[in-house]
Design a protein around this motif. Structure first.
Motif, mmCIF file in Angstrom:
data_model
loop_
_atom_site.group_PDB
_atom_site.id
_atom_site.type_symbol
_atom_site.label_atom_id
_atom_site.label_comp_id
_atom_site.label_asym_id
_atom_site.label_seq_id
_atom_site.Cartn_x
_atom_site.Cartn_y
_atom_site.Cartn_z
ATOM 1 N N ILE A 40 -4.372 -33.740 20.719
ATOM 2 C CA ILE A 40 -3.139 -34.257 21.310
ATOM 3 C C ILE A 40 -3.485 -35.147 22.526
ATOM 4 C CG2 ILE A 40 -0.951 -33.669 22.402
ATOM 5 C CD1 ILE A 40 -1.146 -32.965 19.456
ATOM 6 N N PHE A 56 1.517 -20.705 28.825
ATOM 7 C CA PHE A 56 0.792 -20.921 27.573
ATOM 8 C C PHE A 56 -0.665 -20.498 27.747
ATOM 9 C CE2 PHE A 56 -1.422 -24.554 29.223
ATOM 10 C CZ PHE A 56 -0.497 -25.260 29.987
ATOM 11 N N TYR A 94 6.322 -34.944 20.299
ATOM 12 C CA TYR A 94 5.666 -33.963 19.423
ATOM 13 C C TYR A 94 6.684 -32.905 19.016
ATOM 14 C CZ TYR A 94 1.950 -30.882 17.697
ATOM 15 O OH TYR A 94 1.154 -30.104 16.916
ATOM 16 N N LYS A 95 6.833 -32.721 17.711
ATOM 17 C CA LYS A 95 7.787 -31.744 17.172
ATOM 18 C C LYS A 95 9.197 -31.975 17.721
ATOM 19 C CE LYS A 95 4.725 -28.006 15.830
ATOM 20 N NZ LYS A 95 4.490 -26.551 15.850
ATOM 21 N N PRO A 137 4.956 -22.850 22.531
ATOM 22 C CA PRO A 137 5.627 -23.503 21.397
ATOM 23 C C PRO A 137 4.686 -23.886 20.252
ATOM 24 C CG PRO A 137 6.316 -24.461 23.500
ATOM 25 C CD PRO A 137 5.167 -23.572 23.789
ATOM 26 N N TYR A 138 3.407 -24.084 20.557
ATOM 27 C CA TYR A 138 2.469 -24.552 19.524
ATOM 28 C C TYR A 138 1.454 -23.475 19.150
ATOM 29 C CZ TYR A 138 4.530 -28.651 21.649
ATOM 30 O OH TYR A 138 5.415 -29.544 22.162
ATOM 31 N N LYS A 139 1.879 -22.231 19.204
ATOM 32 C CA LYS A 139 1.020 -21.100 18.897
ATOM 33 C C LYS A 139 0.412 -21.242 17.499
ATOM 34 C CE LYS A 139 1.245 -16.043 18.553
ATOM 35 N NZ LYS A 139 2.138 -14.868 18.699
ATOM 36 N N GLN A 141 10.209 -33.368 20.434
ATOM 37 C CA GLN A 141 10.388 -33.452 21.882
ATOM 38 C C GLN A 141 10.146 -34.884 22.361
ATOM 39 O OE1 GLN A 141 8.070 -30.631 24.012
ATOM 40 N NE2 GLN A 141 8.987 -28.842 23.018
ATOM 41 N N SER A 198 -4.272 -22.912 20.246
ATOM 42 C CA SER A 198 -3.156 -22.424 21.060
ATOM 43 C C SER A 198 -2.848 -20.984 20.678
ATOM 44 C CB SER A 198 -1.921 -23.304 20.846
ATOM 45 O OG SER A 198 -0.847 -22.811 21.603
ATOM 46 N N GLU A 243 -1.846 -23.472 16.560
ATOM 47 C CA GLU A 243 -2.317 -24.821 16.246
ATOM 48 C C GLU A 243 -3.472 -25.207 17.171
ATOM 49 O OE1 GLU A 243 2.209 -26.344 15.394
ATOM 50 O OE2 GLU A 243 0.695 -27.797 15.969
ATOM 51 N N ASN A 244 -4.371 -26.054 16.659
ATOM 52 C CA ASN A 244 -5.438 -26.594 17.496
ATOM 53 C C ASN A 244 -4.920 -27.879 18.145
ATOM 54 O OD1 ASN A 244 -7.906 -28.134 18.323
ATOM 55 N ND2 ASN A 244 -8.880 -26.288 17.517
ATOM 56 N N MET A 245 -4.943 -27.923 19.496
ATOM 57 C CA MET A 245 -4.286 -28.985 20.245
ATOM 58 C C MET A 245 -5.273 -29.966 20.873
ATOM 59 S SD MET A 245 -1.165 -28.066 19.821
ATOM 60 C CE MET A 245 -0.215 -28.976 21.026
#
Length: 933
Positions: free
Chosen positions: A265, A244, A295-296, A256-258, A298, A252, A260-262
């Motif tokens: 988290i 990643f 998250y999502k 998987p979280y392309k 998972q 990102s 999005e601002n993480m």
């Protein structure tokens, strides 16, 4: 006077309590040690797993960051290449327009046409454009900023104080009249900010103009960033590992979280995961442990991630691993451990209760027996025992022994003397036993186990005495010796006589094979075999020395014979063939004019013998020559058809069956050697069927296990079993005077070198030859040669993509065989390697290319045309460059003997033999590139 206590009662109670306490203590210590070791193993398993996985993800991230740095370094190079190419295109366009109209159109109109053509040109989504100025600095063409047209820009400066127009004019006034300019310029996407730009300008003499174009380095870096992100999306490793990437502000970029601002988290403990990863990357690199939140979809899971920075782009690159899998396994092992301990504890307690009960019964039983028999022992001791020191009866506390005291006093003196003599004897025996120069051991029957071993036996087996007494001699033997040992033991136990000595192969504790000579002395009780005393001599060194001496003598004799064959063949071949040619020619002339049948028969016999002599010379010369095969692609089936046509007359009266697999690819090999091998094999089958009523020869071609195979099978006389292992020996033949079985017609003779040449040719091509023959029932030869395809298969490409691969390198191939160099070029330049490749057909061309270019690796054939061979070229390369990897490609015998020392002294040298499978060649190239890095 106090009444004495009963010894039997006191001993019974004491022994019962002592046994109970000792058994309970041993059970407790055993269970405690098992629990401690189990916990230690579990913790070691966890630590090892996490350490290995952390190293794996760290390696993946570092390889990715190295790839990004490499791609980033190409930005300016690519910008320079593009602007130069575009300016040359504009120049050619302007020159074409001028040349097309200069004779019939005014100059101003021609300039207008050039203006329109260059003004209209655009590329790179409209960002790319041309500009033009005159030689006093006036802007003539500027599609991006038309307001500048007509203005003089001589005094325009960039943010560093550089006069841009003066810089441009100084370049075109140089002798080359063209070149690069670097400066800072406005970019529409960044208002008010000057960014680095590279332009290429060229003087256009017909108009006295300067034509050029420029490009911002940041635009090319944006393209490279997209290429990098696309590459990261493709990287996969392990079960579900991926790479990643993200920016330092939390966005990102891949994974998987392309998109999005993480930064927000957090894990259940409140740890801001992405923020910690960014901090680790900014500090250089580091690991972060956390609980991945739900998250999502998972599920939460314990993870460890590793991150590293790309400082110039303000990116962080990372990957992670789940550690919940090892925890699951550990939990299962802990549960198994608890169940096992609980089960063993229950069994131990039951065993303890049984032991206490059983020991109590035994003690009670013997106590009763002691009381009954003490009076008998008293009488015995009174008569037989002698004692040096008297026992005072008043000091004996137990009534059972008061009556024995007088007798014990009489026997003690003699007993002490006897015991001393026994100890001295035992000590002397043990010294002789342990200090003997050979291994000595004793075994008992019928178990066959060791009961006593000396130190020498322990020394060369590697086992301790306590370990050996739990084993039998047969446990130390290899499979062949075990079989012979068991047969010997069966005969012995059945009463048959066997030799005292036997030679066996013993495997010591370290896995080393020892040759041992066993000499046995059997022990009988009456006629019943009870055991044996055995002396074991280690004869390994003697055995090896003997075998080495015999092998050396055999090799020396073979080399002497081969050297003599080579000398004779070289000296006699030319003159002998001339003699045979004269005899053959004159014989044919006589046969033409001869009318007498008997004379014709004799002349025909002479002619056939000259043919046999010519074939013998040809095989001798072929066997004596040491040459490397040439490499050509050709159809094996077509080559077999050619040989069949050549031997059509010899095949008359023989049923010939040919079977071809249509999927057999072309063979990369020496056509002449393969043809010669086919001729010899087919000739042998023809000879073998000379006395068969319904002669039949079958030829097959097919593919098996990445090999091209062909078989030649006949229903002829076959080969006697005792001669099969000799058929490849030079000068060996079963024909002519050697035909003791009458298998061949009397006219058939053999040279003895045909099959020796066949084996030599197949060996030079890294092939295998197998024979299946039964005397009187025919023979089948099977030849298999490696498949060398002209390019990588889809499966090979997938396998290479899943391995750490070095690509985009500059490689020089030195190879004079076009068939081979074409294959090497294809597999190196195509996916997944994508290397840039130059090819040199000889040493002089290779030296010239090496002097003009900077290569990352040289692929070098040993045998080259001209005066220079591979080692000459290698020495030239090492004078210029000590660190470039060199991969030799050759199967030459002289080369193979020399390359061993070279590889020891130069770690950046390796070799593969011809012919070489494509996957093996790519692997060798990749390994050498990795060593340099």
């Amino acid at each position: 006077m106090t009444r004495p206590k009963s010894l039997t009662t006191l001993v019974g109670i004491t022994m019962t309590l002592l046994f109970t306490i000792l058994a309970g203590l041993m059970l407790y210590l055993w269970e405690y040690e098992e629990l401690r070791e189990a916990r230690s193993r579990i913790q070691k398993t966890r630590d090892t797993y996490i350490a290995v996985q952390k190293n794996t993800i760290k390696t993946q991230v570092k390889q990715t960051v190295d790839y990004i740095k490499h791609k980033k370094s190409l930005a300016e190079k690519r910008v320079r290449s593009e602007v130069k190419s575009r300016t040359n295109e504009a120049y050619e366009t302007a020159l074409y327009i001028y040349n097309s109209h200069k004779d019939n159109t005014p100059l101003e109109q021609i300039k207008k046409r050039v203006y329109d053509a260059l003004y209209a040109a655009a590329w790179d989504d409209g960002k790319g454009y041309y500009f033009a100025e005159d030689m006093i600095g006036t802007e003539l063409i500027n599609r991006n900023n038309p307001d500048l047209e007509g203005k003089n820009l001589m005094n325009v400066q960039d943010s560093r104080g550089t006069y841009i127009m003066k810089e441009i004019l100084s370049v075109v006034r140089s002798p080359e009249k063209e070149g690069f300019c670097s400066y800072y310029w406005n970019k529409p996407e960044y208002p008010g900010i000057l960014v680095p730009k590279i332009s290429y300008v060229k003087y256009f003499e017909p108009f006295d103009w300067v034509i050029g174009n420029g490009k911002y380095i940041v635009d090319e870096e944006e393209k490279i960033k997209q290429e990098v992100l696309e590459r990261l999306e493709q990287i996969r490793y392990g079960k579900d590992g991926y790479i990643f990437a993200g920016t330092w502000d939390g966005l990102s970029l891949s994974g998987p979280y392309k998109g999005e601002n993480m930064l927000h988290i957090t894990d259940p403990t409140g740890l801001k995961i992405v923020k910690k990863l960014i901090e680790a990357a900014k500090s250089g690199s580091g690991f972060v442990e956390y609980i991945a939140p739900k998250y999502k979809g998972q599920a939460p899971a314990a993870k460890i991630s590793y991150a590293e920075a790309v400082q110039e782009w303000k990116w962080y690159i990372g990957t992670g691993l789940h550690i919940d899998e090892i925890e699951t396994v550990i939990a299962e092992r802990q549960l198994e451990m608890k169940e096992s301990i609980r089960s063993r504890a229950v069994k131990g307690l039951l065993l303890l209760v049984f032991f206490i009960f059983f020991s109590s019964l035994i003690i009670w039983f013997f106590s009763k027996r002691i009381k009954i028999n003490l009076s008998i022992f008293d009488e015995f001791f009174r008569q037989a025992a002698k004692q040096a020191l008297p026992i005072e009866k008043d000091k004996v506390s137990f009534t059972e022994f008061q009556s024995l005291a007088a007798s014990a006093n009489q026997m003690s003196r003699e007993r002490i003397k006897s015991e001393k003599a026994l100890r001295d004897s035992e000590k002397k025996y043990r010294q002789l036993f342990n200090n003997a120069p050979a291994g000595i051991y004793e075994i008992n029957f019928p178990t066959g186990r060791f009961i006593n071993v000396n130190d020498v036996m322990c020394s060369f087996t590697g086992y301790t005495e306590s370990e050996l007494v739990k084993m039998a001699p047969i446990d130390l033997l290899n499979s062949d010796s075990k079989t012979r040992y068991e047969e010997r033991q069966k005969k012995l136990l059945s009463g048959k006589k066997i030799p005292e000595s036997i030679e066996v192969e013993m495997i010591n504790k370290d896995g080393q094979t020892l040759f041992i000579l066993l000499t046995c002395d059997f022990v009988y009780r009456g006629k019943e075999l009870k055991g044996a005393r055995v002396v074991a001599h280690d004869i390994s060194e003697l055995k090896i020395a003997t075998e080495e001496k015999l092998n050396a003598q055999r090799i020396a004799g073979e080399q002497k014979k081969l050297a003599l064959v080579g000398q004779i063949a070289g000296k006699m071949a030319h003159d002998f063939n001339n003699i045979l040619g004269i005899i053959m020619g004159n014989t044919q002339l006589l046969m033409t004019n001869c009318s007498d049948d008997e004379d014709k028969r004799k002349l025909d016999l002479i002619f056939r013998q000259t043919l046999r002599g010519r074939n013998l010379t040809k095989n001798l010369v072929a066997f004596a020559k040491d040459q490397e095969p040439s490499q050509k692609y050709f159809s094996l089936s077509e080559k077999i058809d050619l040989v069949i046509n050549l031997m059509r007359k010899d095949l008359e009266g023989i049923k010939l069956v040919k079977s071809d697999d249509p999927d057999v690819p072309d063979l990369l090999a020496d056509p002449g050697m393969i043809e010669h091998a086919l001729v010899n094999l087919l000739q042998n089958s023809i000879h073998a069927t000379s006395k068969v009523e319904s002669a039949k020869i079958t030829l097959r071609t097919y593919c098996a296990d990445e090999q091209i195979c062909f078989e030649i099978e006949d229903n002829g006389c076959g080969i006697p079993e005792e001669h099969i292992e000799h058929i490849y020996e030079p000068s060996f033949t079963l024909k002519g005077s050697k035909d003791t079985y009458g298998s061949y017609k009397g006219s058939i003779k053999g040279t003895g070198y045909g099959m020796a040449n066949v084996k030599k040719y197949i060996g030079l091509h890294n092939g295998q030859i197998n024979i299946n023959s039964k005397f009187g029932s025919g023979t089948k030869f099977k030849i298999c040669l490696p498949v060398i395809k002209k390019e990588l298969t889809d499966q090979e490409k997938v396998e290479l993509k899943n391995t750490p691969l070095h690509y985009d390198k500059y490689i020089l191939i030195v190879e004079d065989e076009p068939e081979i160099s074409d294959v090497q070029y294809n597999i190196l330049t195509q996916e997944p390697c994508r290397h840039k490749v130059d090819i040199a057909g000889n040493g002089k061309m290779a030296m010239d290319l090496f002097s003009r270019n900077r290569y990352d690796l040289v692929s070098l054939d040993y045998i080259l045309p001209g005066k220079l061979n591979g080692f000459d070229l290698y020495n030239h390369i090492r004078k210029k460059n000590k660190t470039i990897p060199v991969l030799f490609i050759s199967g030459n015998i002289e080369f193979l003997e020399s390359i061993r020392d070279l590889k020891t002294n130069d770690k950046l040298v390796d070799h593969v033999s011809k012919p070489c499978p494509n996957r093996e060649y790519i692997g060798a190239v990749n390994d050498l590139l990795g060593k340099k890095i």
